[in-house]
Design an enzyme around this catalytic site. Structure first.
Site, PDB file in Angstrom:
ATOM      1  N   GLU A 294       8.312  27.920  44.488  1.00  0.00           N
ATOM      2  CA  GLU A 294       7.205  28.417  45.303  1.00  0.00           C
ATOM      3  C   GLU A 294       5.952  28.583  44.451  1.00  0.00           C
ATOM      4  O   GLU A 294       4.845  28.251  44.894  1.00  0.00           O
ATOM      5  CB  GLU A 294       7.576  29.760  45.940  1.00  0.00           C
ATOM      6  CG  GLU A 294       8.530  29.669  47.114  1.00  0.00           C
ATOM      7  CD  GLU A 294       8.666  31.007  47.821  1.00  0.00           C
ATOM      8  OE1 GLU A 294       8.002  31.985  47.404  1.00  0.00           O
ATOM      9  OE2 GLU A 294       9.434  31.072  48.792  1.00  0.00           O
TER      10      GLU A 294
ATOM     11  N   HIS B  71       8.577  40.562  45.134  1.00  0.00           N
ATOM     12  CA  HIS B  71       8.818  39.330  45.896  1.00  0.00           C
ATOM     13  C   HIS B  71      10.212  38.789  45.611  1.00  0.00           C
ATOM     14  O   HIS B  71      10.917  38.309  46.509  1.00  0.00           O
ATOM     15  CB  HIS B  71       7.749  38.306  45.515  1.00  0.00           C
ATOM     16  CG  HIS B  71       7.836  37.019  46.258  1.00  0.00           C
ATOM     17  ND1 HIS B  71       7.421  35.815  45.734  1.00  0.00           N
ATOM     18  CD2 HIS B  71       8.291  36.725  47.505  1.00  0.00           C
ATOM     19  CE1 HIS B  71       7.624  34.858  46.610  1.00  0.00           C
ATOM     20  NE2 HIS B  71       8.148  35.383  47.690  1.00  0.00           N
TER      21      HIS B  71
ATOM     22  N   GLU C  46      12.740  40.740  47.563  1.00  0.00           N
ATOM     23  CA  GLU C  46      12.715  40.332  48.979  1.00  0.00           C
ATOM     24  C   GLU C  46      13.612  39.117  49.196  1.00  0.00           C
ATOM     25  O   GLU C  46      14.386  39.062  50.165  1.00  0.00           O
ATOM     26  CB  GLU C  46      11.281  40.029  49.400  1.00  0.00           C
ATOM     27  CG  GLU C  46      11.134  39.448  50.795  1.00  0.00           C
ATOM     28  CD  GLU C  46      10.136  38.314  50.873  1.00  0.00           C
ATOM     29  OE1 GLU C  46      10.505  37.231  51.371  1.00  0.00           O
ATOM     30  OE2 GLU C  46       8.994  38.508  50.426  1.00  0.00           O
ATOM     31  N   HIS C  47      13.525  38.134  48.304  1.00  0.00           N
ATOM     32  CA  HIS C  47      14.381  36.948  48.419  1.00  0.00           C
ATOM     33  C   HIS C  47      15.847  37.293  48.253  1.00  0.00           C
ATOM     34  O   HIS C  47      16.711  36.809  49.004  1.00  0.00           O
ATOM     35  CB  HIS C  47      13.975  35.917  47.358  1.00  0.00           C
ATOM     36  CG  HIS C  47      12.835  35.048  47.753  1.00  0.00           C
ATOM     37  ND1 HIS C  47      12.920  33.674  47.796  1.00  0.00           N
ATOM     38  CD2 HIS C  47      11.567  35.350  48.136  1.00  0.00           C
ATOM     39  CE1 HIS C  47      11.766  33.166  48.182  1.00  0.00           C
ATOM     40  NE2 HIS C  47      10.918  34.162  48.378  1.00  0.00           N
TER      41      HIS C  47
END
Length: 716
Positions: free
Chosen positions: A130, A49, A52-53
Site C-alpha cells: 500500500e 494502521h 487495523e489490518h
C-alpha cells in the site's frame, strides 16, 4: 423519511448511538475507536494502521474463514475500515437478519485479536505494498503535501503511512508498543458504536458491546497549533487549493452547512459566478482534519485554462466574508428542508453528522453583490396532471418496485453521437434534494439514470431532457488519475458497449399511474428511434491492453455467463477463497478482488489483481491455478445468496439496477423471486459445470496494462 436517534452509555463505558429508521431495508454498524495514526508511538509510524489490518485476521472464536469479512460477503453486505489521524473506524452494512452475526464478529475481532508474529509478517507486506502504491500516486502525494503546509510542529506534517522500515515486528519494544496501543485504546471507554436499521437494536448493542474490556475515555495528547505562520499550500497546474485553519471550534460544530452553500451552483452564488466567467469546472469542500477544536478546511477548485488563480481565490475569500456576515434565518430554514428530503441508506445514516450548523467568520469585507439563492423549486415538485398518453415504444415498466411514492427509478440509454456531457450542474442540484442523476458515456452509448421520490425524479428528468435538447457549453471536468486496476474497471464498460443499436430504450419502475402518465408524456417527445434490447451475444476470449505498463501490473478478467443464477452462486463461493489465496497467501498486492457484475446487459464474474511484483504472466498463472480448484457448495451459501434477492432486504437502488440490466439483456419480465428460486434449485453438479466453464477460458475478456501474456489463448 423519519428516523430517531437514541444515545446511551453501557456499564463498561461504551458509548452507543442508535438510529431507528423503519423504512430501511438494511442495518449498519459504525464502530469508532478514538485513537488514530497521531496517537501511535512516534518511533513506529503506521502502527495504528498496521493494527487495523491485523484485526481482520481472525480470532480464537472466529477464525479468518468465519470472520467478519467472509461473513459480511456471504450475506451480500459491504464492509471496510479506515485509520485517520485521531480515530479509527470499522463499518459494515448487511441485511437485518445478519446484523447480529456481523456485530458479534466485529466486536470480538477488536476486543480479542490474535496478534501472532506469523500474521504480522504477512500483513506487513500488504502495508508495504500500500505504501509503495501511495508513494507513486500523484493525488495521494498531493494530499500529503497539502497537509505538510501546516506548522512543522504539528503531527499532520509527519509520516504516518507505515512500511517495512517503520514496523520492526521482530523487536520486543515494537511488540510491547503494539500490545499497549491495543490495551489502551481498544477498550469500551474509548469506543463509540453507532447502529442503524429498521428494527430495535439496543439489545444487540448491549449484548456485544459487553465484549470490550471496561474502561474510561483516555485523554488523547493535545496537538500544537495548526499554524506558525500563514498557510501557503503549493499549487499545481489547473487547480486552486485553499486551506483554512480553525483552532477553537465547538465539539458539535458541523461544516455541512457551509459546504452546502459554498458549492451551490444556482445564480447569485460562488460556483455560478465562477462558471459564468468561464473560470471554474468544479468546486469541492472537505474537512481533511479535525480534532479537539482544531479543523482544516480544504477548498479544491478545478480551473479552466482561462482562469487566473489569484482572481479565483479573491472571489472565494470575498464570498466567505459575505457568508459569515449575512442574515441566515431564511437559509437555515431552506437547509432544514434539504435535510428533511434526503433519505440516507443504513450506512450513510450511521455516518450522519448530527452536529450543529456553524457560520464561521472569515476576515475581510465583501465587495461583490452576492445573494443567497431562491428556495429550490424542485423541493416543491408535484406530478403534473396530463392527458392520458400511451406508453412510448422504447419504454418498459417493471412492477417489481412498489409504486409507494417513496422511490422510483428511470433509466434511458441512447446510441447517439450528438449528445454531450452537459448535465453536471443539474446533477449537483439533484443531489442536494436526495435525487440521484447520473449521466455517463461508454463509447457512443449514453445512459441517464435518475432515482428518488417520483415527483422530484420527473422534475429533474424534464429539466435534463430540456438541457439535452438545447445544450450550453460545459467544460469537461478533469478527474484525478486512478490506480491502474481502477483504470481498467473504468475502461471495461466502454469495451462491452460495442457498436450498439441506434436509437433509445428506457425502463421505469416505482411510478404509479399518474406519475407514469406524466413520464409517458415526457419521453414521447424523445428524438430518435425507440427500440427493445435483445440479449447481447457472449464474447470470445480476448486480451486488450489498456494503458502502459508502469510500476505495478494490473489485470482485470471478466467472464460472461449464460446462467445468471449459477454464475452468481459461483462468484459467491469464490469471493472469500480468492481474496485469501491471492492476497493473504500469495501476497500479490493489496488490490485483489472478485465479484459478480452486470454491465450493458452482460452478466459475468469479475476478477481483479494489481501487483507490484508479479508479472501479468504470473498473475494469469495464479488465476488458472485458482480456477482449477473445486468450489464446494455448502447448503447455507445457497440460502444466504437467495435471501439477498427478497424484495424486503434488497435496497431499492440495487433492485432498480438489476431490473435495468435485465432489460438490456432483453428480459422485461424479470423478477428477483424467480432468480432466488433458481438459486435454491442449484446443486453441486451445477457449480462444477459453471466452474469448469470458467476455467476453460473460452469467454475471458482480459484488460491489462501490458501486452498479452504467454499462455493466454484467444478464441479463434
Amino acid at each position: 423519511m423519519s428516523s430517531t436517534l437514541q444515545h446511551l452509555v453501557l456499564s463498561n463505558g461504551l458509548r452507543v448511538r442508535l438510529w431507528h429508521a423503519p423504512h430501511l431495508k438494511r442495518c449498519a454498524a459504525l464502530l469508532r475507536v478514538e485513537a488514530g495514526s497521531h496517537d501511535a508511538p512516534p518511533a513506529y509510524p503506521g502502527l495504528a494502521h498496521f493494527l487495523e489490518h491485523l484485526l481482520f485476521l481472525g480470532t480464537a472464536r472466529f477464525p479468518v474463514e468465519d470472520g467478519l469479512m467472509r461473513f459480511v460477503q456471504s450475506q451480500g453486505g459491504q464492509l471496510n475500515a479506515s485509520t485517520r489521524e485521531r480515530h479509527t473506524e470499522f463499518f459494515f452494512e448487511v441485511p437485518p437478519t445478519a446484523v447480529s452475526g456481523a456485530l458479534e464478529r466485529l466486536c470480538d475481532m477488536l476486543a480479542h485479536p490474535l496478534l501472532t508474529l506469523e500474521r504480522q509478517a504477512a500483513e506487513r507486506e500488504v502495508i508495504h505494498a500500500e505504501w509503495v502504491a501511495w508513494s507513486a500516486n500523484a493525488e495521494a502525494q498531493r494530499q500529503y503535501a497539502l497537509l505538510r503546509s501546516v506548522s512543522a510542529q504539528h503531527p499532520l506534517s509527519g509520516f504516518h503511512a507505515g512500511n517495512r522500515d517503520s514496523l520492526p515486528i521482530h523487536e520486543a519494544a515494537f511488540q510491547q508498543a503494539l500490545s499497549e496501543f491495543h490495551r489502551q485504546f481498544y477498550q469500551a471507554g474509548q469506543i463509540i458504536l453507532t447502529l442503524s436499521g429498521p428494527q430495535p437494536l439496543e439489545a444487540l448493542a448491549r449484548q456485544f458491546g459487553a465484549l470490550f474490556a471496561p474502561g474510561r475515555k483516555v485523554r488523547q495528547s493535545a496537538a500544537p497549533p495548526l499554524l506558525d505562520g500563514p498557510l501557503q499550500p503549493g499549487q499545481i497546474e489547473g487547480q486552486l487549493d485553499m486551506l483554512l485553519a480553525h483552532e477553537d471550534l465547538p465539539d458539535n460544530a458541523s461544516f455541512d452547512y457551509l459546504s452546502t452553500w459554498i458549492t451551490d451552483n444556482r445564480p447569485g452564488g460562488l460556483v455560478h459566478e465562477l462558471r459564468e466567467r468561464g473560470w471554474l469546472q468544479d468546486l469541492a469542500c472537505t474537512v481533511p482534519y479535525r480534532f479537539a477544536g482544531q479543523a482544516l478546511l480544504h477548498l479544491k477548485a478545478r480551473l479552466s485554462t482561462t482562469a487566473d488563480r489569484a482572481d479565483v481565490e479573491g472571489l472565494i475569500r470575498d464570498w466567505l466574508a459575505f457568508f459569515g456576515k449575512a442574515d441566515h434565518s431564511a437559509l437555515l430554514l431552506e437547509y432544514q428542508r434539504l435535510q428533511a428530503c434526503r433519505s440516507p441508506g443504513a450506512l450513510e445514516l450511521a455516518r450522519r453528522d448530527d452536529g450543529v450548523p456553524i457560520v464561521p467568520e472569515y476576515p475581510g469585507e465583501s465587495r461583490h453583490p452576492w445573494k443567497f439563492p431562491e428556495p429550490e423549486p424542485l423541493l416543491s415538485a408535484v406530478v403534473a396532471q396530463t392527458p392520458g398518453t400511451p406508453v412510448p415504444t422504447g419504454l418498459a415498466y417493471s412492477p417489481v418496485l412498489p409504486a409507494s411514492g417513496e422511490y422510483a427509478a428511470l433509466y434511458i440509454r441512447w446510441q447517439a453521437e450528438h449528445l454531450r456531457d452537459v448535465l453536471k450542474p443539474l446533477s449537483e442540484r439533484a443531489k442536494r434534494i436526495g435525487v440521484e442523476l447520473d449521466w455517463t458515456r461508454s463509447a457512443n452509448t449514453w445512459q441517464l439514470r435518475c432515482c428518488g421520490a417520483p415527483a422530484m425524479v420527473l422534475g429533474v428528468v424534464e429539466q435534463a431532457l430540456r438541457t439535452l435538447e438545447n445544450p450550453l457549453a460545459v467544460g469537461a471536468t478533469a478527474e484525478p488519475p486512478l490506480i491502474p486496476l481502477r483504470q481498467l474497471m473504468q475502461q471495461l464498460p466502454k469495451v462491452l458497449a460495442g457498436a450498439g443499436q441506434p436509437g433509445w430504450t428506457a425502463l421505469a419502475t416505482g411510478f404509479d399511474a399518474a406519475a407514469g402518465n406524466a413520464l409517458n408524456h415526457l419521453l414521447g417527445r424523445l428524438a430518435g428511434t425507440p427500440y427493445k434490447p435483445s440479449r447481447p451475444r457472449l464474447l470470445p476470449s480476448q486480451w486488450q491492453q489498456c494503458g502502459e505498463s508502469g510500476g505495478e501490473q494490473a489485470l482485470l478478467l471478466f467472464a460472461p455467463v449464460a446462467d445468471e443464477a449459477a454464475g452468481r452462486l459461483l462468484a459467491h463461493l469464490l469471493q472469500g477463497p480468492f481474496y485469501q489465496r491471492l492476497r493473504s497467501e500469495l501476497q500479490l498486492g493489496y488490490a485483489v478482488f472478485s465479484a459478480f457484475r452486470q454491465i450493458h446487459g452482460y452478466s459475468g464474474l469479475m476478477f481483479g489483481v494489481q501487483s507490484p511484483g508479479a508479472s501479468h504472466a504470473e498473475i494469469l498463472g495464479h488465476l488458472h491455478d485458482f480456477f482449477a480448484r473445486p468450489a464446494l457448495l455448502p447448503e447455507t451459501s445457497r440460502d444466504n445468496l437467495a435471501t439477498q434477492f427478497h424484495a424486503s432486504v434488497m435496497p431499492h437502488a440495487d433492485l432498480a439496477e438489476w431490473l435495468w440490466q435485465a432489460h438490456l439483456a432483453g428480459d422485461d419480465q424479470a423478477d428477483p423471486q424467480i432468480l432466488a428460486a433458481r438459486i435454491r434449485q442449484l446443486r453441486q453438479p451445477d457449480i462444477d459445470r459453471a466452474r469448469a466453464d470458467l476455467a476453460s477460458g473460452r469467454r475471458w475478456l482480459i484488460l491489462a496494462n501490458g501486452p498479452a501474456a504467454p499462455g493466454f489463448l484467444p478464441s479463434r
